[in-house]
Design a protein around this motif. Structure first.
Motif, PDB file in Angstrom:
ATOM      1  N   UNK A   1       1.641   9.756   9.350  1.00  0.00           N
ATOM      2  CA  UNK A   1       1.491   8.307   9.158  1.00  0.00           C
ATOM      3  C   UNK A   1       2.674   7.528   9.726  1.00  0.00           C
ATOM      4  N   UNK A   2       3.545   8.213  10.465  1.00  0.00           N
ATOM      5  CA  UNK A   2       4.720   7.522  11.037  1.00  0.00           C
ATOM      6  C   UNK A   2       4.305   6.462  12.041  1.00  0.00           C
ATOM      7  N   UNK A   3       3.395   6.825  12.931  1.00  0.00           N
ATOM      8  CA  UNK A   3       3.101   5.950  14.061  1.00  0.00           C
ATOM      9  C   UNK A   3       2.084   4.837  13.791  1.00  0.00           C
ATOM     10  N   UNK A   4       0.999   5.095  13.037  1.00  0.00           N
ATOM     11  CA  UNK A   4      -0.074   4.086  12.988  1.00  0.00           C
ATOM     12  C   UNK A   4       0.369   2.689  12.536  1.00  0.00           C
ATOM     13  N   UNK A   5       1.420   2.608  11.739  1.00  0.00           N
ATOM     14  CA  UNK A   5       1.820   1.283  11.225  1.00  0.00           C
ATOM     15  C   UNK A   5       3.096   0.785  11.902  1.00  0.00           C
ATOM     16  N   UNK A   6       3.522   1.454  12.971  1.00  0.00           N
ATOM     17  CA  UNK A   6       4.797   1.119  13.593  1.00  0.00           C
ATOM     18  C   UNK A   6       4.625   0.297  14.869  1.00  0.00           C
ATOM     19  N   UNK A   7       3.392  -0.099  15.180  1.00  0.00           N
ATOM     20  CA  UNK A   7       3.139  -0.800  16.440  1.00  0.00           C
ATOM     21  C   UNK A   7       2.168  -1.954  16.249  1.00  0.00           C
TER      22      UNK A   7
ATOM     23  N   UNK B   1       0.863  -1.182   0.000  1.00  0.00           N
ATOM     24  CA  UNK B   1       0.000   0.000   0.000  1.00  0.00           C
ATOM     25  C   UNK B   1       0.901   1.235   0.000  1.00  0.00           C
ATOM     26  N   UNK B   2       0.796   2.036  -1.059  1.00  0.00           N
ATOM     27  CA  UNK B   2       1.522   3.304  -1.129  1.00  0.00           C
ATOM     28  C   UNK B   2       0.536   4.423  -0.812  1.00  0.00           C
ATOM     29  N   UNK B   3       1.022   5.427  -0.083  1.00  0.00           N
ATOM     30  CA  UNK B   3       0.140   6.524   0.339  1.00  0.00           C
ATOM     31  C   UNK B   3       0.785   7.855  -0.033  1.00  0.00           C
ATOM     32  N   UNK B   4       0.069   8.647  -0.804  1.00  0.00           N
ATOM     33  CA  UNK B   4       0.563   9.986  -1.152  1.00  0.00           C
ATOM     34  C   UNK B   4      -0.069  10.999  -0.198  1.00  0.00           C
TER      35      UNK B   4
ATOM     36  N   UNK C   1      -6.868  13.500   4.644  1.00  0.00           N
ATOM     37  CA  UNK C   1      -7.179  12.088   4.434  1.00  0.00           C
ATOM     38  C   UNK C   1      -6.266  11.118   5.168  1.00  0.00           C
ATOM     39  N   UNK C   2      -5.222  11.634   5.866  1.00  0.00           N
ATOM     40  CA  UNK C   2      -4.231  10.706   6.452  1.00  0.00           C
ATOM     41  C   UNK C   2      -4.843   9.762   7.483  1.00  0.00           C
ATOM     42  N   UNK C   3      -5.659  10.309   8.390  1.00  0.00           N
ATOM     43  CA  UNK C   3      -6.224   9.418   9.412  1.00  0.00           C
ATOM     44  C   UNK C   3      -7.172   8.412   8.769  1.00  0.00           C
ATOM     45  N   UNK C   4      -7.858   8.845   7.717  1.00  0.00           N
ATOM     46  CA  UNK C   4      -8.733   7.926   6.991  1.00  0.00           C
ATOM     47  C   UNK C   4      -7.893   6.833   6.314  1.00  0.00           C
TER      48      UNK C   4
END
Ligand code: ADE
Length: 226
Positions: free
Chosen positions: A13-19, A3-6, A140-143
């Protein structure tokens, strides 16, 4: 799955996928998430990515050019099954959409900001538009984080038996039943006897009844949904 996110604020978006489960999915190589800074793809001065709306009115609009530059540079290496724009006027996100998207190989998510993006991007590049609810976020980042989490946990091998997604709320159009753990009694409040009975058939039946009751009370709209 990749999944790539622009985004114009990739730090969000640093934290949500780091834990936790997302970290495990990435560590196991089941999920790859890359955040791309839109400002790296603009040719305008001072890394500008937005401009005034033609016709006037309050609010800036994201320009098409930096977004197309970013998308086309990513497309040199990747074929995207869907290019998804996160926007409050998109289709409502739900478990069924998460299930569908979890079967794809490569997704590109585009986070909106300001008053939205130039409609021509939506007409010619975006394949799907998704909203995570009837409220407006600052961007849109949190979404996007919500989508990645809901999709990522469904990928085979990410969850173990105990956390299996099959028993999640919504998977069978039912909310999940109540759960209990130790102690058996706390301030006179006891765990239902049936859960301590050891009778697995009865326990499953009780859970199913509880799930139906809870869904009737809280979300009658999802009962019997396709
Ligand atoms: N961007 C701003 N609000 C949003 C929402 N509710 N869903 C998806 N993207 C958004």
């Amino acid at each position: 799955m990749k999944i790539d996110i622009i985004s114009v604020v990739p730090a969000l978006l640093d934290s949500p996928f780091a834990h936790s489960i997302m970290k495990r999915a990435r560590d196991k190589g089941l999920l790859e998430v890359n955040c791309i800074n839109l400002r790296d793809h603009t040719t305008y001065a001072r890394a500008q990515v937005d401009d005034y709306a033609f016709g006037g009115g309050a609010g800036m609009v994201m320009m098409i050019e930096p977004l197309v530059n970013a998308i086309e540079s990513l497309q040199k290496d990747t074929f995207y099954d869907e290019i998804i724009f996160l926007t409050p006027d998109g289709e409502p996100f739900n478990q069924q959409t998460a299930n569908q998207l979890s079967l794809k190989k490569n997704l590109l998510l585009i986070c909106g900001h300001y008053k939205g993006v130039d409609q021509r991007l939506r007409d010619h590049f975006i394949t799907r538009e998704i909203s995570i609810g009837d409220y407006v976020l600052s961007g849109g980042e949190l979404a996007a984080a919500v989508l990645v989490d809901a999709i990522g946990r469904l990928l085979p091998g990410v969850l173990n038996d105990e956390t299996s997604a099959l028993t999640d709320s919504f998977q069978d159009n039912l909310l999940a039943p109540p759960v209990y753990t130790r102690p058996v009694e706390f301030r006179t409040w006891k765990v239902p006897d049936i859960l301590l009975s050891g009778n697995h058939a009865k326990i499953e039946q009780w859970r199913h009844e509880q799930a139906i009751q809870r869904t009737e009370e809280r979300r009658p709209d999802i009962l019997g949904r396709e």
